[in-house]
Design an enzyme around this catalytic site. Structure first.
Site, short mmCIF file in Angstrom:
data_model
loop_
_atom_site.label_atom_id
_atom_site.label_comp_id
_atom_site.label_asym_id
_atom_site.label_seq_id
_atom_site.Cartn_x
_atom_site.Cartn_y
_atom_site.Cartn_z
N GLY A 157 0.79 -1.27 -0.10
CA GLY A 157 0.02 -0.09 -0.03
C GLY A 157 0.82 1.12 0.04
O GLY A 157 2.11 1.30 0.22
N PRO A 158 0.30 2.38 -0.28
CA PRO A 158 0.99 3.66 -0.28
C PRO A 158 1.73 3.89 1.10
O PRO A 158 1.33 3.10 2.08
CB PRO A 158 -0.04 4.85 -0.60
CG PRO A 158 -1.21 4.05 -0.92
CD PRO A 158 -1.26 2.59 -0.38
N SER A 159 2.73 4.77 0.99
CA SER A 159 3.34 5.16 2.41
C SER A 159 2.39 6.02 3.27
O SER A 159 1.35 6.62 2.80
CB SER A 159 4.47 6.25 2.07
OG SER A 159 5.43 5.59 1.25
N GLY A 160 2.50 5.60 4.47
CA GLY A 160 1.48 5.86 5.62
C GLY A 160 0.30 5.33 5.78
O GLY A 160 -0.71 5.83 6.39
N GLY A 179 -0.05 2.33 7.25
CA GLY A 179 -0.29 1.72 8.50
C GLY A 179 0.53 0.48 8.37
O GLY A 179 0.25 -0.38 9.27
N LYS A 180 1.38 0.17 7.39
CA LYS A 180 1.92 -1.20 7.22
C LYS A 180 2.88 -1.32 8.38
O LYS A 180 2.86 -2.32 8.98
CB LYS A 180 2.65 -1.20 5.96
CG LYS A 180 1.73 -1.18 4.64
CD LYS A 180 2.55 -1.34 3.44
CE LYS A 180 3.59 -0.23 3.29
NZ LYS A 180 3.30 0.90 2.94
N THR A 181 3.88 -0.63 8.65
CA THR A 181 4.58 -0.61 9.65
C THR A 181 4.24 -0.84 11.19
O THR A 181 4.65 -1.57 11.99
CB THR A 181 6.01 0.24 9.72
OG1 THR A 181 6.53 0.38 8.41
CG2 THR A 181 6.81 0.38 10.59
N GLU A 223 10.32 -4.05 3.91
CA GLU A 223 11.17 -3.49 3.19
C GLU A 223 12.62 -3.82 3.24
O GLU A 223 13.66 -2.96 2.95
CB GLU A 223 11.18 -1.69 3.13
CG GLU A 223 9.61 -1.19 3.34
CD GLU A 223 8.91 -1.44 2.21
OE1 GLU A 223 9.72 -1.57 1.00
OE2 GLU A 223 8.05 -0.71 1.97
#
Length: 585
Positions: free
Chosen positions: A373-376, A378-380, A503
């Site tokens: 998904g895009p940066s920001g 909530g993945k991390t 990443e």
């Protein structure tokens, strides 16, 4: 906070902090007894002087008096030296125990604590604030104990010699104490402010020096100089205010000493002239006066240091009373295999600013699940919840049908292996880095096998010291690809059941990425793998892809399924394909 620190409770907090450090009572009691001997020896000397002045002649000096006088001097020196050493030793043990307790607490604090507090400020609590307490316990406390005994003994003898002259002298002390109380309160406020500013300045130093390459590469030296110079200027101002307080305190003490001396000599001289006392008694009285005044100066310094220690204690206790992680409570037998269920999870770092919103999906055992998904999006943050750095605000994460919070934290984290883009490396050798965090004895054969599977063994053996090569602070002596392969070797050595890749290849060149991808393939074999990636090329073969957008799950499926049915994913994938093509060309 400062006002609260002046209340009696703050004294008790300092006292409790010292008691909880389990001071060596026998050692301190022995030191106290030696202090008594030192004081008694010092109190005997003016009496010798009185007899010498009143009846001095060469004939009056016999061998016994000289031997006795020498014995008193020697006993005072030996007992005094041993007393100071033992008090300092006891004080250092107390402070070492406080530091050990504080260090254990820091390691047990949750990640959320370090999100709220700057690293440099926390370091300052361990170093600067404990140093203030150390100064009180190991240095000033010794002088305080000796001073109290000296003052009490001298006063007792002076009262027997001439109670009127003693009463005149005692009238000065309450007046002096009243004059010094405002100075003491000012010293506390100054010292508290200086401790806080020192902590902030330490935070700036830690931030800048730990990222000095970024500072220089960005040309930010002038900006950082201004911030550092501002901290130095503020510390200077506090130091100047402390100097002003000392400028009031020191002349005041000197004035009291001079006033007492003039008063005693004037009044005592008149008494000698009247025949009420002898000249020897007057000399002895003056000597006892110095045995009171000098210790009083030390006692004053003790209370000044005590004010500083009270402020430092508050900062230390703030850490000690912070909620910590409970590593051992809960079920220790975590199933070897199981499905991870993320069930309607919501989470926010700050109130009313949700990062994850009603997120639900499953991660099947032994499968490869990608979160994209895009940066920001909530993945991390999701990874942080899986590692239990934070707890969900709503919903639950389950493993094997049970909430992961029901498992002992230490047992749960042993199941996880984590390889990130940043790839943290500690200062030390390659051997120490690969074996870091492994809670068992690792043979050279195991370590080298892990390095071989991570495609790190070849480059390690080409280094001058091989596995004993120092990597430098944060692994600065290694390339990005080398650091990644060491991190993979570390994960292999831990042998986790659940592998988390954040990443892991995004910052590498194509050649390094190819090698690291091979190492990751070895690492992922037979394990439940969760991958965060911006580049879809690295996860297109995943068994399941979870697409996160603005904290919500908007699509779940294989790459082909999402590409056909999910417009945002298709746009995301096409953009990634263009980026990959341009990078290849």
């Amino acid at each position: 906070m400062m006002e609260a620190s002046n209340k009696p409770g703050s004294w008790r907090r300092l006292w409790n902090l010292i008691l909880q450090a389990e001071p060596p009572k026998l050692l301190l009691l022995t030191a106290l007894l030696l202090s008594v001997m030192t004081t008694l020896a010092g109190l005997i000397l003016p009496l010798f002087t009185k007899d010498l002045v009143d009846g001095f002649s060469a004939a009056s000096l016999d061998r016994k008096q000289i031997v006795a006088l020498g014995t008193v001097f020697l006993a005072q020196a030996i007992a005094g030296g041993l007393s100071v050493y033992m008090l300092n030793l006891g004080g250092n043990r107390v402070v070492a125990a406080i530091r050990e307790r504080l260090w254990r607490k820091m390691l047990a604090l949750p990640v959320a604590y370090f999100d709220r507090h700057k690293t440099g400020e926390t370091i300052s609590r361990m170093t600067n604030d404990t140093a203030v307490v150390k100064g009180l316990v190991a240095e000033h406390f010794a002088s305080f104990c000796t001073g109290i005994l000296s003052v009490a003994g001298a006063l007792a003898i002076m009262l027997t010699m001439d109670w009127r002259m003693t009463a005149i002298m005692l009238l000065v002390f309450p007046v002096t104490a009243l004059m010094m109380m405002p100075v003491g309160r000012a010293m506390f406020r100054i010292s508290k402010g200086m401790q806080e500013e020192t902590a902030r300045f330490t935070a700036v130093l830690n931030r800048v020096l730990s990222e000095i390459r970024l500072v220089k590469a960005s040309g930010s030296e002038p900006v950082e100089y201004v911030q550092g110079a501002d901290g130095i200027e503020k510390l200077f101002r506090f130091g100047r205010r402390e100097g002003r307080a000392q400028a009031v305190l020191s002349p005041l003490v000197s004035f009291v000493i001079l006033l007492l001396l003039v008063t005693i000599i004037g009044y005592g001289g008149a008494q000698v002239s009247a025949g009420a006392i002898t000249a020897g008694e007057l000399v002895a009285f003056i000597l006892y006066l110095f045995q009171i005044v000098m210790p009083l100066t030390q006692i004053t310094h003790f209370f000044t240091q005590l004010q500083k220690a009270k402020g430092a204690t508050e900062s230390i206790i703030e850490i000690l009373e912070s909620e910590e992680e409970d590593l051992e409570s809960g079920e220790r037998n975590v199933p070897e295999a199981g499905t991870i269920e993320v069930d309607r999870v919501s989470f926010a770092y700050k109130a009313n600013e949700p990062v994850l919103k009603n997120v639900s999906f499953t991660i099947e055992h032994g499968k490869k699940t990608a979160i994209v998904g895009p940066s920001g999006s909530g993945k991390t943050t999701l990874f942080s919840l899986l590692e239990r750095f934070y707890a969900p605000d709503e919903g639950a994460i389950r493993f094997g049908g049970r909430g992961i919070e029901t498992y002992a934290l230490s047992a749960w984290r042993r199941k996880l292996g984590y390889v990130s883009q940043e790839c943290p490396i500690i200062a030390g050798t390659i051997r120490e880095n690969i074996g870091y965090g492994v809670d068992r004895i690792v043979s050279d054969r195991e370590l080298e096998e892990a390095a071989r599977l991570a495609y790190a063994d070849e480059f390690i053996r080409q280094l001058p010291e091989g596995y004993d090569t120092e990597v430098g602070e944060r692994g600065i002596k290694l390339s990005g690809g080398q650091r990644q392969r060491i991190a993979i070797a570390r994960a292999l050595l831990r042998n986790p059941d659940i592998l988390m890749l954040d990443e892991a290849t995004s910052s590498l060149d194509s050649r390094s990425e190819a090698v690291v991808q091979q190492a990751l393939s070895n690492l992922m074999a037979g394990r439940t793998t969760i991958i965060i990636a911006h580049r879809l090329a690295t996860v297109a073969d995943a068994d399941r892809i979870v697409f996160l957008d603005k904290g919500r799950v908007t699509g779940i499926g294989t790459h082909d399924e999402l590409y056909r049915s999910h417009a945002t994913y298709r746009e995301f994938a096409d953009r990634q394909l263009k980026l990959d093509d341009s990078a290849a060309s």
